[in-house]
Design an enzyme around this catalytic site. Structure first.
Site, PDB file in Angstrom:
ATOM      1  N   SER A  24       0.910  -1.056   0.269  1.00 38.49           N
ATOM      2  CA  SER A  24       0.137   0.068   0.116  1.00 38.49           C
ATOM      3  C   SER A  24       0.889   1.280   0.016  1.00 38.49           C
ATOM      4  O   SER A  24       1.955   1.310   0.423  1.00 38.49           O
ATOM      5  CB  SER A  24      -1.006  -0.020   1.164  1.00 38.49           C
ATOM      6  N   TYR A  82      -1.687  -0.053  10.398  1.00 43.89           N
ATOM      7  CA  TYR A  82      -1.861  -0.644   8.835  1.00 43.89           C
ATOM      8  C   TYR A  82      -0.689  -0.312   7.965  1.00 43.89           C
ATOM      9  O   TYR A  82      -0.081  -1.038   7.275  1.00 43.89           O
ATOM     10  CB  TYR A  82      -3.166  -0.191   8.299  1.00 43.89           C
TER      11      TYR A  82
END
Length: 243
Positions: free
Chosen positions: A138, A152
């Site tokens: 990501s 995250y």
């Protein structure tokens, strides 16, 4: 060599798009899923309706025994595994680190880090020369996501380190390892954060002025798994609209 590719988290979003795209390139696809069997079977039906081959296999990627069973089932039903799209991942409620629940922290790390490592480890054990792994990271890994989900972002930074290290480790075995780092993409994962409209609300921050689509990320995955990327290993391709 026939391409037999496992896509974890293949029942939705980027994973589902990757299954469909890879099948069009001739991959025999294993749609890995944890709980939504109906969604996984929908992906299988879409692949087969388009002339491809796919099966759905349930596996919790944070459980090493289920990961081994996933690869074993793929080999038994389709043939030796040649590719892995290490895509299964979760988020949790948007929050500052000070307010983060320990259970949420552990679950995100279990799936996004331990799960990714377990799948990559099994791929390294069973793949031969010509094999390829694509880890789905990501853009958060380099942005940090302060005030939202630092945990995250950190989990995806770990995936980037996995990509780099494992690529060097497996290069002599003829196995390539790369990553894809999506930016804000229009998928269901945002609902896990408690703000399903979050992606749309950050469009103004994206230089190209729009969200990405799962299909655009799937194109990058397909290229990295293809012979066209034969000299590419140890890199993470950012597909984030300039963010």
């Amino acid at each position: 060599m026939e391409n037999i590719t496992i896509v974890t988290g293949g029942s939705r979003g980027i994973g589902a798009a990757a299954c469909l795209r890879l099948a069009r390139d001739g991959h025999r696809v294993v749609v890995g899923y944890r709980s939504d069997e109906d969604a996984a079977r929908t992906v299988v039906h879409a692949v087969t309706a388009d002339g491809g081959t796919a099966i759905a296999v349930r596996a919790d990627t944070s459980d090493e025994h289920e990961v081994v069973a996933l690869f074993d089932t793929a080999a038994q039903r389709l043939g030796p595994v040649t590719g892995l799209v290490n895509n299964a991942g979760i988020a949790s409620e948007l929050t500052r680190l000070a307010d983060l629940k320990t259970d949420d922290l552990r679950r995100v790390m279990d799936v996004n880090v331990i799960g990714a490592f377990l799948c990559a480890r099994q791929a390294a054990r069973v793949m031969g020369a010509g094999g390829a792994i694509v880890n789905v990271s990501s853009s958060a890994a380099t942005l940090g996501s302060p005030g939202n989900y630092i945990h995250y972002a950190a989990s995806k930074a770990a995936v980037d380190a996995l990509t780099l290290g494992l690529a060097k480790e497996l290069a002599a075995d003829g196995i390539r390892v790369n990553g894809v780092a999506p930016g804000f993409v229009d998928t269901e994962i945002h609902a896990q954060t408690g703000d399903p409209d979050r992606a749309a609300n950050v469009v103004s921050r994206i230089p190209v002025g729009r969200l990405g689509t799962p299909e655009e990320i799937a194109e990058a995955i397909a290229w990295l798994l293809s012979p066209a990327a034969s000299y590419t290993t140890g890199t993470t391709l950012r597909v984030a609209g300039g963010l």
